[in-house]
Write an enzyme that holds these catalytic residues in place. Structure first.
Site, PDB file in Angstrom:
ATOM      1  CB  THR A 169      14.167  -1.745   6.392  1.00  0.00           C
ATOM      2  OG1 THR A 169      13.041  -1.468   7.241  1.00  0.00           O
ATOM      3  CG2 THR A 169      13.756  -1.570   4.951  1.00  0.00           C
ATOM      4  CB  THR A 194       7.389   0.004   8.218  1.00  0.00           C
ATOM      5  OG1 THR A 194       8.744  -0.209   8.647  1.00  0.00           O
ATOM      6  CG2 THR A 194       6.594  -1.276   8.395  1.00  0.00           C
ATOM      7  NE  ARG A 195       8.009   7.833   6.837  1.00  0.00           N
ATOM      8  CZ  ARG A 195       8.315   8.509   7.929  1.00  0.00           C
ATOM      9  NH1 ARG A 195       7.728   8.210   9.084  1.00  0.00           N
ATOM     10  NH2 ARG A 195       9.195   9.485   7.907  1.00  0.00           N
ATOM     11  CE  LYS A 196       8.992  -0.028  13.382  1.00  0.00           C
ATOM     12  NZ  LYS A 196       8.637  -1.226  14.177  1.00  0.00           N
ATOM     13  CB  THR A 197      14.278   3.231   5.895  1.00  0.00           C
ATOM     14  OG1 THR A 197      13.858   4.588   6.093  1.00  0.00           O
ATOM     15  CG2 THR A 197      13.151   2.469   5.224  1.00  0.00           C
TER      16      THR A 197
END
Length: 275
Positions: free
Chosen positions: A259, A127-130
């Site tokens: 992440t 996902t964009r949970k970086t």
């Protein structure tokens, strides 16, 4: 090959750490040294290219002993360094942090991919949970671990989430605001939304926070209405419950835990002073 933008970002990590103003290493007697970077635990190696560039940017010669994407055992040497001790010492922590983070993400992805493959052909994605500033490296690590990077960034594709949808009179109206051939996906939270989305020209539907039983029913209904649309499952899916979702027939499962919760792998630098 690292792009110029990634090299600039890596250099900024050194600048943030004050590598050029290391008051401790500046007092160490100058020596030509050889050093080895050792994996302290088994992992999927990722970030070796980045670590090698970090040292090379400081004038240290670096030889990669293992390739990114390989499984390395605890105790394996992954990089060999030859250069001035002060430069090696000043670069050490940033390089090890990059190696540890990227190898942690790659290893988590590889484990999830192995688990999913036991139950079907559903692909695993990030996902964009970086970490802010580290997103392209997390995405690269995912690919090295066998997962999909999903969106590179906000410009890569349209993804209509609940907050976007709140500004439109209906889900269908929101989708209609983005004419084809724009790559577009919509996040849905109910069966009614899933069915409404399936009747549009949307390219992909994300079932967010559906239970396994709800997801199974929704996938069957969507496939009945629209055989072309891609289906993604997301929300609360972790390694422990992945098996409950992996065999339901979705095209992709995106997991923020890959992440957000990935443990950093442990690497150390063993320094050998030359005579």
């Amino acid at each position: 090959m690292l792009s110029n933008s990634l090299k600039t970002r890596l250099k900024s990590f050194l600048q943030d750490d004050g590598a050029g103003r290391d008051v401790t290493s500046a007092r160490v007697p100058r020596r030509a040294c050889r050093a080895l970077i050792i994996a302290q635990e088994q992992c999927v190696l990722a970030g070796a290219e980045e670590a090698a560039w970090l040292f090379a940017s400081q004038g240290v010669h670096c030889k990669m002993l293992r390739k990114d994407g390989q499984i390395v055992r605890a105790g394996s040497a992954v990089l060999e360094l030859v250069g001035e001790n002060r430069k090696i010492l000043s670069t050490e922590r940033v390089a090890l942090n990059v190696l540890g983070r990227m190898s942690g993400v790659a290893s988590a992805c590889a484990e999830a991919v192995r688990e999913a493959e036991k139950f079907g052909k559903t692909q695993i994605a990030l996902t964009r949970k970086t970490s802010p500033g580290f997103q392209p490296f997390d995405k690269k690590a995912a690919v090295l671990g066998g997962a999909l990077p999903h969106r590179a960034n906000l410009a890569a594709m349209v993804l209509l989430k609940d907050n976007h949808l709140s500004f439109f009179p209906s889900l269908s109206a929101a989708i209609a605001a983005f004419p084809r051939p724009v790559r577009a996906e919509v996040e849905v939270e109910t069966m009614a939304q899933a069915l409404e989305a399936a009747k549009t020209c949307i390219g992909a539907i994300m079932l967010d926070n559906f239970s396994p039983s709800e997801a199974k029913k929704a996938i069957a209904c969507i496939r009945h209405l629209n055989r072309r649309v891609k289906i993604e499952l997301s929300g609360g899916i972790i390694l422990r419950n992945l098996r409950d979702y992996a065999g339901l027939g979705a095209d992709m499962i995106s997991m923020g835990s890959l992440t957000k919760d990935a443990p950093q792998k442990d690497f150390s630098l063993n320094l050998i002073t030359k005579n």
